[in-house]
Design a protein around this motif. Sequence first.
Motif, PDB file in Angstrom:
ATOM      1  N   ILE A 193      18.173 -18.065 -12.753  1.00 22.32           N
ATOM      2  CA  ILE A 193      18.214 -17.069 -11.673  1.00 22.32           C
ATOM      3  C   ILE A 193      18.284 -17.752 -10.314  1.00 22.32           C
ATOM      4  CG2 ILE A 193      16.836 -15.307 -10.479  1.00 22.32           C
ATOM      5  CD1 ILE A 193      15.837 -14.431 -13.256  1.00 22.32           C
ATOM      6  N   ILE A 194      17.436 -18.766 -10.114  1.00 26.61           N
ATOM      7  CA  ILE A 194      17.432 -19.485  -8.835  1.00 26.61           C
ATOM      8  C   ILE A 194      18.804 -20.101  -8.574  1.00 26.61           C
ATOM      9  CG2 ILE A 194      16.489 -21.486  -7.609  1.00 26.61           C
ATOM     10  CD1 ILE A 194      13.813 -20.912  -9.000  1.00 26.61           C
ATOM     11  N   HIS A 195      19.366 -20.728  -9.599  1.00 28.23           N
ATOM     12  CA  HIS A 195      20.680 -21.372  -9.454  1.00 28.23           C
ATOM     13  C   HIS A 195      21.756 -20.353  -9.102  1.00 28.23           C
ATOM     14  CE1 HIS A 195      24.554 -22.938 -10.971  1.00 28.23           C
ATOM     15  NE2 HIS A 195      24.108 -24.092 -10.482  1.00 28.23           N
ATOM     16  N   ASP A 196      21.761 -19.216  -9.813  1.00 23.10           N
ATOM     17  CA  ASP A 196      22.813 -18.216  -9.611  1.00 23.10           C
ATOM     18  C   ASP A 196      22.644 -17.444  -8.306  1.00 23.10           C
ATOM     19  OD1 ASP A 196      23.842 -19.000 -12.013  1.00 23.10           O
ATOM     20  OD2 ASP A 196      23.128 -17.270 -13.151  1.00 23.10           O
ATOM     21  N   PHE A 197      21.403 -17.255  -7.869  1.00 27.32           N
ATOM     22  CA  PHE A 197      21.153 -16.455  -6.675  1.00 27.32           C
ATOM     23  C   PHE A 197      21.243 -17.255  -5.382  1.00 27.32           C
ATOM     24  CE2 PHE A 197      18.674 -12.477  -8.198  1.00 27.32           C
ATOM     25  CZ  PHE A 197      19.658 -12.243  -9.149  1.00 27.32           C
ATOM     26  N   ARG A 198      21.157 -18.574  -5.476  1.00 28.13           N
ATOM     27  CA  ARG A 198      21.114 -19.372  -4.250  1.00 28.13           C
ATOM     28  C   ARG A 198      22.366 -19.171  -3.397  1.00 28.13           C
ATOM     29  NH1 ARG A 198      17.487 -23.086  -3.003  1.00 28.13           N
ATOM     30  NH2 ARG A 198      16.768 -23.309  -5.156  1.00 28.13           N
ATOM     31  N   SER A 199      23.527 -19.070  -4.040  1.00 24.72           N
ATOM     32  CA  SER A 199      24.772 -18.899  -3.286  1.00 24.72           C
ATOM     33  C   SER A 199      24.833 -17.547  -2.566  1.00 24.72           C
ATOM     34  CB  SER A 199      25.977 -19.061  -4.216  1.00 24.72           C
ATOM     35  OG  SER A 199      27.179 -18.872  -3.511  1.00 24.72           O
ATOM     36  N   PRO A 200      24.597 -16.407  -3.258  1.00 20.57           N
ATOM     37  CA  PRO A 200      24.619 -15.134  -2.516  1.00 20.57           C
ATOM     38  C   PRO A 200      23.507 -15.040  -1.473  1.00 20.57           C
ATOM     39  CG  PRO A 200      23.970 -14.785  -4.815  1.00 20.57           C
ATOM     40  CD  PRO A 200      24.483 -16.174  -4.715  1.00 20.57           C
ATOM     41  N   PHE A 201      22.349 -15.631  -1.744  1.00 17.35           N
ATOM     42  CA  PHE A 201      21.276 -15.618  -0.750  1.00 17.35           C
ATOM     43  C   PHE A 201      21.694 -16.382   0.502  1.00 17.35           C
ATOM     44  CE2 PHE A 201      17.352 -14.900  -3.694  1.00 17.35           C
ATOM     45  CZ  PHE A 201      17.734 -13.575  -3.821  1.00 17.35           C
ATOM     46  N   THR A 202      22.381 -17.509   0.298  1.00 19.13           N
ATOM     47  CA  THR A 202      22.881 -18.273   1.443  1.00 19.13           C
ATOM     48  C   THR A 202      23.876 -17.437   2.241  1.00 19.13           C
ATOM     49  OG1 THR A 202      22.595 -20.367   0.264  1.00 19.13           O
ATOM     50  CG2 THR A 202      24.081 -20.377   2.154  1.00 19.13           C
ATOM     51  N   GLY A 203      24.723 -16.681   1.530  1.00 18.13           N
ATOM     52  CA  GLY A 203      25.679 -15.799   2.203  1.00 18.13           C
ATOM     53  C   GLY A 203      24.988 -14.736   3.031  1.00 18.13           C
ATOM     54  N   ILE A 204      23.908 -14.173   2.502  1.00 16.92           N
ATOM     55  CA  ILE A 204      23.150 -13.156   3.244  1.00 16.92           C
ATOM     56  C   ILE A 204      22.547 -13.762   4.508  1.00 16.92           C
ATOM     57  CG2 ILE A 204      21.119 -11.651   3.182  1.00 16.92           C
ATOM     58  CD1 ILE A 204      21.649 -11.310   0.162  1.00 16.92           C
ATOM     59  N   GLN A 205      21.984 -14.962   4.379  1.00 22.00           N
ATOM     60  CA  GLN A 205      21.369 -15.601   5.541  1.00 22.00           C
ATOM     61  C   GLN A 205      22.404 -15.955   6.603  1.00 22.00           C
ATOM     62  OE1 GLN A 205      19.063 -18.713   3.510  1.00 22.00           O
ATOM     63  NE2 GLN A 205      17.199 -17.679   4.165  1.00 22.00           N
ATOM     64  N   LEU A 206      23.581 -16.416   6.177  1.00 24.39           N
ATOM     65  CA  LEU A 206      24.645 -16.725   7.139  1.00 24.39           C
ATOM     66  C   LEU A 206      25.125 -15.457   7.839  1.00 24.39           C
ATOM     67  CD1 LEU A 206      26.751 -19.359   5.157  1.00 24.39           C
ATOM     68  CD2 LEU A 206      25.389 -19.763   7.213  1.00 24.39           C
ATOM     69  N   SER A 207      25.261 -14.374   7.081  1.00 22.71           N
ATOM     70  CA  SER A 207      25.672 -13.096   7.677  1.00 22.71           C
ATOM     71  C   SER A 207      24.637 -12.612   8.683  1.00 22.71           C
ATOM     72  CB  SER A 207      25.864 -12.041   6.581  1.00 22.71           C
ATOM     73  OG  SER A 207      26.879 -12.423   5.681  1.00 22.71           O
ATOM     74  N   SER A 208      23.369 -12.799   8.341  1.00 21.68           N
ATOM     75  CA  SER A 208      22.295 -12.409   9.254  1.00 21.68           C
ATOM     76  C   SER A 208      22.360 -13.215  10.546  1.00 21.68           C
ATOM     77  CB  SER A 208      20.939 -12.605   8.568  1.00 21.68           C
ATOM     78  OG  SER A 208      19.880 -12.351   9.451  1.00 21.68           O
ATOM     79  N   SER A 209      22.644 -14.512  10.419  1.00 26.06           N
ATOM     80  CA  SER A 209      22.755 -15.367  11.609  1.00 26.06           C
ATOM     81  C   SER A 209      23.919 -14.936  12.495  1.00 26.06           C
ATOM     82  CB  SER A 209      22.940 -16.830  11.186  1.00 26.06           C
ATOM     83  OG  SER A 209      21.814 -17.293  10.485  1.00 26.06           O
ATOM     84  N   MET A 210      25.042 -14.557  11.868  1.00 25.50           N
ATOM     85  CA  MET A 210      26.202 -14.099  12.635  1.00 25.50           C
ATOM     86  C   MET A 210      25.895 -12.787  13.361  1.00 25.50           C
ATOM     87  SD  MET A 210      29.285 -14.981   9.960  1.00 25.50           S
ATOM     88  CE  MET A 210      30.527 -14.246  11.023  1.00 25.50           C
ATOM     89  N   LEU A 211      25.222 -11.867  12.665  1.00 26.10           N
ATOM     90  CA  LEU A 211      24.842 -10.602  13.299  1.00 26.10           C
ATOM     91  C   LEU A 211      23.899 -10.838  14.471  1.00 26.10           C
ATOM     92  CD1 LEU A 211      24.278  -8.330  10.166  1.00 26.10           C
ATOM     93  CD2 LEU A 211      26.004  -7.991  11.950  1.00 26.10           C
ATOM     94  N   LYS A 212      23.040 -11.824  14.311  1.00 23.95           N
ATOM     95  CA  LYS A 212      22.084 -12.147  15.372  1.00 23.95           C
ATOM     96  C   LYS A 212      22.806 -12.625  16.631  1.00 23.95           C
ATOM     97  CE  LYS A 212      17.695 -14.589  15.946  1.00 23.95           C
ATOM     98  NZ  LYS A 212      16.720 -15.510  15.317  1.00 23.95           N
ATOM     99  N   GLU A 213      23.879 -13.390  16.436  1.00 26.21           N
ATOM    100  CA  GLU A 213      24.656 -13.870  17.578  1.00 26.21           C
ATOM    101  C   GLU A 213      25.444 -12.739  18.233  1.00 26.21           C
ATOM    102  OE1 GLU A 213      27.108 -17.105  16.410  1.00 26.21           O
ATOM    103  OE2 GLU A 213      25.438 -18.388  15.781  1.00 26.21           O
ATOM    104  N   LEU A 214      25.912 -11.786  17.417  1.00 28.04           N
ATOM    105  CA  LEU A 214      26.725 -10.687  17.945  1.00 28.04           C
ATOM    106  C   LEU A 214      25.891  -9.615  18.636  1.00 28.04           C
ATOM    107  CD1 LEU A 214      29.204 -10.237  14.941  1.00 28.04           C
ATOM    108  CD2 LEU A 214      29.763 -11.133  17.220  1.00 28.04           C
ATOM    109  N   HIS A 215      24.612  -9.513  18.254  1.00 26.14           N
ATOM    110  CA  HIS A 215      23.751  -8.455  18.798  1.00 26.14           C
ATOM    111  C   HIS A 215      22.482  -9.086  19.387  1.00 26.14           C
ATOM    112  CE1 HIS A 215      26.221  -5.322  16.914  1.00 26.14           C
ATOM    113  NE2 HIS A 215      26.291  -6.127  15.877  1.00 26.14           N
TER     114      HIS A 215
END
Length: 231
Positions: A22-44
């Motif tokens: 689970i950790i191995h498979d989820f690490r990639s989508p979790f990283t995507g969520i965190q990157l998206s959150s960082s981008m939203l933070k810069e935009l707003h």
Amino acid sequence: YYVNQLAYKEKMTLIGEMVNTIIHDFRSPFTGIQLSSSMLKELHPDQESQEWCDLISMQVQRMLNMAEEVLAFSQGNTKLYCQLIDIAKLLQNFAKLNQVYIDFSSVELIVSVEEGLIINADENKINRVLQNLLSNAVEALDKSEGKIEIRARRKDRLVEITFSDNGPGIPQEIQDKLFEAFVSYGKQGGIGLGTAIVKTIIDAHNGKIFFESSPSTGTTFYLHFPLAKID
């Protein structure tokens, strides 16, 4: 006894393998969520958006930490990364992180903390203890009148954290083995590792945990940690 021990080891091995996957498979989508959150933070740049983005990132990291904690437990690993922790700040942050969960669950959460309580502990693991107790309480409560109280105070040379709910109590038949692995109560589909992990973490901190429970008054867990020595 030997058969029970063998079955226990097989279960723990299976859980370890499952969580590792689970950790191995989820690490990639979790990283995507965190990157998206960082981008939203810069935009707003407004404060509310910043706080929500920070909350998303923290919750994603918490999910990874929780999965890794189960993996460590299945491997018998209780390595701690200790630092001085202010209990008031810890519980305030914990309540904030769980506010959406509490609101969605329609229960009341009350937090009361004495100031100046400092312990030397692994913050991620203490948060895991609190999260397990909170989740157990919420799932066992009558949502229309459910109430959870977390209080912290100094008791001699200890910090005492009490975690109380007004639920139906823990069944008498499992109270003596509540902190054993694969013992569960009040949860749909639980596998019974939550309180076992809690006990392991608190033992690793040279702390103690015990509880009082009855159908009429609900359940109160008592957590004791040594006060930190500050020069």
